[in-house]
Write an enzyme that holds these catalytic residues in place. Structure first.
Site, PDB file in Angstrom:
ATOM      1  N   LYS A   1      26.761 -19.126  26.471  1.00  0.00           N
ATOM      2  CA  LYS A   1      27.796 -18.853  27.625  1.00  0.00           C
ATOM      3  C   LYS A   1      27.625 -17.277  27.913  1.00  0.00           C
ATOM      4  O   LYS A   1      28.628 -16.794  27.468  1.00  0.00           O
ATOM      5  CB  LYS A   1      29.184 -19.771  27.530  1.00  0.00           C
ATOM      6  CG  LYS A   1      29.749 -19.480  28.893  1.00  0.00           C
ATOM      7  CD  LYS A   1      30.967 -20.587  28.766  1.00  0.00           C
ATOM      8  CE  LYS A   1      31.980 -20.409  29.832  1.00  0.00           C
ATOM      9  NZ  LYS A   1      31.270 -20.943  31.262  1.00  0.00           N
TER      10      LYS A   1
HETATM   11  C1  PLP Z   1      26.797 -23.847  33.448  1.00  0.00           C
HETATM   12  C2  PLP Z   1      28.055 -24.714  32.821  1.00  0.00           C
HETATM   13  N1  PLP Z   1      27.735 -25.831  32.598  1.00  0.00           N
HETATM   14  C3  PLP Z   1      28.546 -26.772  32.264  1.00  0.00           C
HETATM   15  C4  PLP Z   1      30.074 -26.223  32.118  1.00  0.00           C
HETATM   16  C5  PLP Z   1      31.109 -26.899  31.463  1.00  0.00           C
HETATM   17  O1  PLP Z   1      31.556 -26.784  30.191  1.00  0.00           O
HETATM   18  P1  PLP Z   1      32.909 -26.994  29.675  1.00  0.00           P
HETATM   19  O2  PLP Z   1      33.161 -28.289  29.763  1.00  0.00           O
HETATM   20  O3  PLP Z   1      32.854 -26.507  28.184  1.00  0.00           O
HETATM   21  O4  PLP Z   1      33.569 -26.075  30.552  1.00  0.00           O
HETATM   22  C6  PLP Z   1      30.208 -24.977  32.276  1.00  0.00           C
HETATM   23  C7  PLP Z   1      31.496 -24.274  32.325  1.00  0.00           C
HETATM   24  O5  PLP Z   1      31.740 -23.545  31.364  1.00  0.00           O
HETATM   25  C8  PLP Z   1      29.131 -23.896  33.058  1.00  0.00           C
HETATM   26  O6  PLP Z   1      29.439 -22.824  33.336  1.00  0.00           O
END
Ligand code: PLP
Length: 313
Positions: A156
């Site tokens: 991330k």
């Molecule tokens: C590109 C992306 N995909 C999916 C998610 C969903 O991830 P999470 O459920 O860990 O927030 C996020 C959010 O953080 C994101 O930025």
């Protein structure tokens, strides 16, 4: 939505005043996007406030940093304790928590290894992300998600969100609340900041990690809930047109939580209302995070913050 400030921000082991959490314009991260971060929610329950899946988020932060050879001088446990410290010091719940690690002020060459790693954790009040309580009207983006072996989507990383920005801006300018990116082979990937789920014929489908998605923590929570509810789950590459013929579709994410899709590219999903499988998962998810159902998977970390008004489901 403008940021609502709080009092303290955690920086490299201490709490500092919000306004003092500043970096130099020549910091590596400003020029090359060299950051990894998390987004975490702290929910209000009837008599408490708790952070959702805190250790899992901090473990993903540590993984993201490892992929980018960014040594974090803190363990998952220390980072989790730091999040609790800043949330309790600021006394704001419900809230959104933003831990971030980045390459700071050192050298300006592309190679980040000579620039120091800085870790900050902020939190602030925050509400719903994908607009529309009656379902989101979304589109398939003309922008693809990140190609394999270019930008690692399991990290991330701040830089990944340049792609997300293109998807989100295009969607909003064209009158949609969000865009869905395809991977570079044309298979469904995810939204600009959400994982994607579809239901067809009673089966729950989601795109696998190999289709350029973030390993979402809400995604994994929904997969756990689906298995417990006895819903058949299939993780496989999905063609774009599944969006147009599915019975139900929804996004998951820390920000989006569980948000059902009313239409995709102006084609109605089912009859446009939240379908029964989405509703079952939505109700379980919100029941647990809002404390009306037991926290049977130990997903909540309590914090000592007085909540003025508990949120409703
Ligand atoms: C590109 C992306 N995909 C999916 C998610 C969903 O991830 P999470 O459920 O860990 O927030 C996020 C959010 O953080 C994101 O930025």
């Amino acid at each position: 939505m403008p940021i609502q400030t709080t009092t303290n921000i955690w920086h490299n082991g201490s709490l500092i005043p919000w306004d003092k959490a500043q970096i130099h314009v020549m910091s590596h991260v400003v020029h090359y996007g060299s950051s990894v971060f998390e987004g975490i929610r702290c929910y209000a329950q009837p008599n408490a406030a708790s952070i959702f899946r805190l250790p899992e988020h901090m473990a993903r932060l540590v993984d993201s940093a490892k992929i980018y050879r960014m040594p974090l001088p803190y363990t998952v446990e220390q980072l989790s304790a730091a999040v609790i410290d800043v949330v309790e010091a600021n006394g704001v719940a419900p809230c959104y928590i933003r831990p971030i690690a980045f390459r700071g002020y050192g050298e300006l060459g592309v190679n980040p290894l000579k620039s120091p790693v800085e870790v900050y954790i902020a939190n602030y009040p925050w509400g719903k992300y994908v607009p529309g309580t009656s379902g989101a009207d979304v589109c398939v983006s003309s922008w693809s998600r990140l190609a394999p072996n270019t930008m690692p989507t399991l990290a991330k990383a701040g830089a990944n969100y340049m792609n997300s920005q293109l998807i989100r801006m295009e969607a909003e300018i064209n009158g949609y609340s969000e865009g869905i990116g395809l991977d570079t082979n044309g298979y469904l990937s995810e939204g600009s900041g959400e994982n994607l789920f579809l239901v067809r014929g009673g089966v729950l489908y989601t795109t696998p990690l190999a289709n350029s998605v973030l390993n979402g923590i809400t995604r994994s929570s929904v997969l756990t809930l689906a298995k417990q509810l006895g819903i058949e789950v299939v993780e496989q590459a999905l063609p774009r047109e599944m969006l147009y013929i599915c019975d139900e579709a929804f996004f998951t994410g820390t920000a989006a939580e569980v948000t059902h899709l009313r239409s995709v590219d102006r084609i109605m999903v089912g009859d446009g209302t939240m379908g029964p499988i989405t509703k079952a998962l939505h109700d379980e998810f919100f029941g647990i995070v809002h404390g009306t159902l037991p926290d049977r998977y130990n997903w909540l970390t309590p914090v000592n913050v007085k909540v003025a008004e508990p949120v409703g489901v």
